[in-house]
Scaffold this motif. Structure first.
Motif, mmCIF file in Angstrom:
data_model
loop_
_atom_site.group_PDB
_atom_site.id
_atom_site.type_symbol
_atom_site.label_atom_id
_atom_site.label_comp_id
_atom_site.label_asym_id
_atom_site.label_seq_id
_atom_site.Cartn_x
_atom_site.Cartn_y
_atom_site.Cartn_z
ATOM 1 N N VAL A 71 -38.448 55.585 27.140
ATOM 2 C CA VAL A 71 -38.158 54.842 28.370
ATOM 3 C C VAL A 71 -36.645 54.794 28.592
ATOM 4 O O VAL A 71 -36.147 55.028 29.698
ATOM 5 C CB VAL A 71 -38.738 53.403 28.295
ATOM 6 N N GLY A 72 -35.893 54.534 27.523
ATOM 7 C CA GLY A 72 -34.436 54.417 27.615
ATOM 8 C C GLY A 72 -33.763 55.720 28.041
ATOM 9 O O GLY A 72 -32.705 55.698 28.669
ATOM 10 N N LEU A 73 -34.371 56.854 27.712
ATOM 11 C CA LEU A 73 -33.793 58.133 28.139
ATOM 12 C C LEU A 73 -34.016 58.378 29.633
ATOM 13 O O LEU A 73 -33.286 59.135 30.265
ATOM 14 C CB LEU A 73 -34.405 59.298 27.348
ATOM 15 N N ALA A 74 -35.043 57.719 30.162
ATOM 16 C CA ALA A 74 -35.365 57.934 31.577
ATOM 17 C C ALA A 74 -34.719 56.888 32.485
ATOM 18 O O ALA A 74 -34.353 57.183 33.624
ATOM 19 C CB ALA A 74 -36.880 57.915 31.759
ATOM 20 N N GLU A 75 -34.575 55.669 31.975
ATOM 21 C CA GLU A 75 -34.122 54.572 32.848
ATOM 22 C C GLU A 75 -32.892 53.886 32.276
ATOM 23 O O GLU A 75 -32.686 53.916 31.073
ATOM 24 C CB GLU A 75 -35.204 53.470 32.910
ATOM 25 N N THR A 76 -32.157 53.195 33.141
ATOM 26 C CA THR A 76 -31.051 52.379 32.626
ATOM 27 C C THR A 76 -31.506 50.919 32.575
ATOM 28 O O THR A 76 -32.513 50.551 33.180
ATOM 29 C CB THR A 76 -29.814 52.478 33.545
ATOM 30 N N GLY A 77 -30.784 50.136 31.802
ATOM 31 C CA GLY A 77 -31.044 48.691 31.794
ATOM 32 C C GLY A 77 -32.182 48.233 30.901
ATOM 33 O O GLY A 77 -32.654 47.112 31.046
ATOM 34 N N THR A 78 -32.653 49.060 29.969
ATOM 35 C CA THR A 78 -33.721 48.617 29.064
ATOM 36 C C THR A 78 -33.090 47.996 27.816
ATOM 37 O O THR A 78 -31.886 48.103 27.612
ATOM 38 C CB THR A 78 -34.603 49.817 28.646
ATOM 39 N N ASN A 79 -33.928 47.385 26.944
ATOM 40 C CA ASN A 79 -33.320 46.774 25.754
ATOM 41 C C ASN A 79 -33.121 47.767 24.611
ATOM 42 O O ASN A 79 -32.703 47.405 23.512
ATOM 43 C CB ASN A 79 -34.048 45.488 25.319
ATOM 44 N N LEU A 80 -33.396 49.036 24.872
ATOM 45 C CA LEU A 80 -32.985 50.105 23.953
ATOM 46 C C LEU A 80 -32.297 51.133 24.857
ATOM 47 O O LEU A 80 -32.917 52.083 25.339
ATOM 48 C CB LEU A 80 -34.209 50.712 23.256
ATOM 49 N N PRO A 81 -31.008 50.913 25.139
ATOM 50 C CA PRO A 81 -30.405 51.606 26.294
ATOM 51 C C PRO A 81 -30.174 53.115 26.169
ATOM 52 O O PRO A 81 -29.948 53.765 27.173
ATOM 53 C CB PRO A 81 -29.095 50.865 26.516
ATOM 54 N N MET A 82 -30.195 53.696 24.971
ATOM 55 C CA MET A 82 -30.048 55.160 24.824
ATOM 56 C C MET A 82 -28.871 55.661 25.680
ATOM 57 O O MET A 82 -29.036 56.362 26.677
ATOM 58 C CB MET A 82 -31.342 55.864 25.240
ATOM 59 N N LEU A 83 -27.674 55.298 25.267
ATOM 60 C CA LEU A 83 -26.491 55.508 26.106
ATOM 61 C C LEU A 83 -25.912 56.921 25.996
ATOM 62 O O LEU A 83 -25.609 57.378 24.888
ATOM 63 C CB LEU A 83 -25.416 54.483 25.716
ATOM 64 N N PRO A 84 -25.733 57.603 27.114
ATOM 65 C CA PRO A 84 -25.056 58.910 27.098
ATOM 66 C C PRO A 84 -23.602 58.714 26.651
ATOM 67 O O PRO A 84 -22.939 57.766 27.085
ATOM 68 C CB PRO A 84 -25.117 59.364 28.556
ATOM 69 N N THR A 85 -23.122 59.600 25.798
ATOM 70 C CA THR A 85 -21.770 59.423 25.233
ATOM 71 C C THR A 85 -20.768 60.445 25.754
ATOM 72 O O THR A 85 -19.579 60.340 25.457
ATOM 73 C CB THR A 85 -21.806 59.566 23.703
ATOM 74 N N TYR A 86 -21.253 61.475 26.420
ATOM 75 C CA TYR A 86 -20.392 62.571 26.898
ATOM 76 C C TYR A 86 -19.753 63.350 25.743
ATOM 77 O O TYR A 86 -18.800 64.093 25.954
ATOM 78 C CB TYR A 86 -19.364 62.074 27.929
ATOM 79 N N VAL A 87 -20.308 63.176 24.557
ATOM 80 C CA VAL A 87 -19.921 64.055 23.443
ATOM 81 C C VAL A 87 -20.933 65.193 23.469
ATOM 82 O O VAL A 87 -22.108 65.002 23.154
ATOM 83 C CB VAL A 87 -19.969 63.297 22.092
ATOM 84 N N THR A 88 -20.469 66.359 23.918
ATOM 85 C CA THR A 88 -21.407 67.464 24.148
ATOM 86 C C THR A 88 -21.138 68.668 23.247
ATOM 87 O O THR A 88 -21.929 69.589 23.215
ATOM 88 C CB THR A 88 -21.314 67.936 25.614
ATOM 89 N N GLN A 89 -19.996 68.633 22.562
ATOM 90 C CA GLN A 89 -19.712 69.771 21.697
ATOM 91 C C GLN A 89 -19.688 69.323 20.256
ATOM 92 O O GLN A 89 -19.083 68.295 19.922
ATOM 93 C CB GLN A 89 -18.344 70.354 22.036
ATOM 94 N N GLN A 90 -20.300 70.109 19.436
ATOM 95 C CA GLN A 90 -20.341 69.739 18.029
ATOM 96 C C GLN A 90 -19.079 70.243 17.313
ATOM 97 O O GLN A 90 -18.683 71.393 17.500
ATOM 98 C CB GLN A 90 -21.591 70.366 17.416
ATOM 99 N N PRO A 91 -18.465 69.410 16.483
ATOM 100 C CA PRO A 91 -17.308 69.876 15.712
ATOM 101 C C PRO A 91 -17.709 71.040 14.803
ATOM 102 O O PRO A 91 -18.853 71.121 14.353
ATOM 103 C CB PRO A 91 -16.932 68.662 14.865
#
Ligand code: GLC
Length: 456
Positions: free
Chosen positions: A31-51
């Motif tokens: 649910v958190g990956l699909a919607e914002t504002g849930t109690n498990l927010p699954m926040l995008p970090t904009y870290v897209t490249q792996q070291p």
């Protein structure tokens, strides 16, 4: 000891219950990956490249998230996966700055930063004052729309400065630097400690895919396929993967074994009604759980009566700390030092100590075991989400972990591994929990370096 029986049962968190907690978390992750504002927010970090380990350059990092903050100077060598130089200093955060004003907190950070830069110069470390690249580890939930900006969603742990909520913490920090007369600071990245822990682990070993903190607070970040982050659709992105900050502090399911002492802890906490899950597994709360349990036992006369001073002690918030819980759990002989120190605070005589000692130690066991098994259920959910377990075979996975509960609380550590072994079943040894000590600061430098490389 009816109450003790109930607690024993609840804190054991049997396998079936751990699975149900994990099912609920897995569902909320979707649910958190699909919607914002849930109690498990699954926040995008904009870290897209792996070291890759090839990152180079020198960076300053500032790490804010607990009762201390750290500033470091980190030089990444030309050699693969090698840190050439690391200088670090740590400052305590006075309580008034954790609950005061934005200017107070960020001003404190800027003043310390200035002091740190001056010290580096005195030590002969070459710095270009025209451009100081600073990566900011800010270990609270953020709404990010770029790597270099993050709006605080809500405070957790011991912080509460309402005027910061909704603000971009990078702007708050940059403004404070300006006010302190420090110029030329560029902040290319702001990240959660779990994200930094993961990046630091990946710098040394590309197969690491999860970063976890079991410390004052608790949380995890993992590498997700971009197309599965439904709420990112329509946003401009070209990468295949993005690190997701799960932010499980506020997770709730009716399957959590919440007891009367949890409700009391919550009511007396800085953020009542919030961080339900973290309040059951975080190092900041484990002493409070134990203290509230002891208070209930006293009410039942199931413990010898403390002295008036002892009663006062036990009625004081945070009278028992996480380190004390860990130390009492580790005692072979119940009547060893950390327990004696506690019984002394309660004003017990020798006879009372003998009677109360084993009960107190059991309380410490119970809260620690419950914390570890719920933490295990949470990790299992991440592994399921990533498809590392649950298929025909278990895929070898490295989970980078940092935090005092994992590093210093032996019983918690052992019970966590045991719970994961129970959940994963045969082949559980393919899942490795690896200590990534102070990884979040190093990870910040690495993420800034990756961003630098990408920009070239
Ligand atoms: C709290 C914060 C989270 C952080 C964790 C560990 O849960 O909200 O962002 O990662 O503590 O420090």
């Amino acid at each position: 000891m009816e109450r003790m029986e109930t607690w024993r049962e609840a804190c054991l968190v049997p396998l079936e219950r751990m699975k149900r907690v994990s099912d609920a978390m897995l569902h909320k992750m979707d649910v958190g990956l699909a919607e914002t504002g849930t109690n498990l927010p699954m926040l995008p970090t904009y870290v897209t490249q792996q070291p890759s380990g090839k990152e180079t350059g020198h960076y300053l990092t500032l790490d804010l998230g607990g009762t201390n903050f750290r500033i470091a100077y980190i030089q990444l060598s030309e050699e693969i996966s090698k840190v050439a130089l690391r200088r670090e200093a740590k400052w305590n955060i006075p309580k008034e700055n954790m609950e005061g004003t934005a200017d107070g907190l960020f001003g404190l950070l800027a003043e310390a930063f200035k002091e740190f830069l001056d010290q580096l110069e005195l030590d002969g470390i070459p710095l270009s004052r025209d451009k100081i690249v600073l990566a900011f580890t800010f270990s609270f939930p953020m709404d990010q729309n770029a790597l270099n900006s993050g709006k605080l969603l809500f405070w957790t742990k011991g912080f509460n400065i309402p005027s910061c909520v909704g603000k971009d913490v990078v702007v708050l920090l940059a403004d404070a630097m300006h006010r302190a007369g420090i110029h030329g600071v560029v902040i290319p990245a702001v990240l959660n400690d779990t994200v930094g822990t993961l990046a630091a682990a990946q710098y040394f070993d590309e197969t690491a895919k999860v970063g976890v903190i079991f410390g004052t607070g608790s949380n995890a970040a993992y590498v997700e396929e971009m197309e599965k982050i439904e709420k990112m659709q329509g946003k401009d992105h070209h990468s295949k993967y993005m690190v997701v900050d799960i932010e499980w502090s506020d997770f709730y399911t009716a399957e959590l074994p919440i007891m009367s002492f949890d409700r009391k802890l919550d009511e007396e906490s800085l953020h009542p009604g919030k961080a339900t899950f973290e309040k059951m597994i975080g190092g900041m709360y484990i002493g409070e759980m134990a203290r509230n349990m002891l208070l209930e036992l006293l009410g039942d006369d199931a413990l010898p009566a403390p002295s008036p001073q002892g009663r006062k002690f036990l009625a004081t918030n945070d009278a028992i700390g996480g380190e004390q819980v860990a130390a009492i759990c580790a005692l072979q002989d119940v009547l060893g030092e950390p327990l004696l120190a506690l019984t002394e605070s309660l004003g017990y005589d020798d006879e009372a100590i003998k009677k109360a000692g084993p009960v107190i130690q059991e309380i410490m066991f119970l809260v620690s075991r419950r914390a570890a098994r719920l933490a295990g259920a949470a990790l299992y959910s991440v592994l399921r989400k990533m498809g590392r377990v649950g298929g025909v075979r278990i895929l070898p996975t490295i989970i980078a972990v940092d935090g005092s509960m994992f590093e210093h609380h032996r019983l918690f550590h052992e019970e966590l591994i045991m719970s994961l072994t129970e959940l994963v079943g045969p082949e559980a040894e393919k899942i490795k929990l690896q200590l990534s000590k102070d990884g979040s600061g190093l990870g910040a430098a690495i993420i800034a370096a990756v961003a630098d490389l990408g920009a070239q």
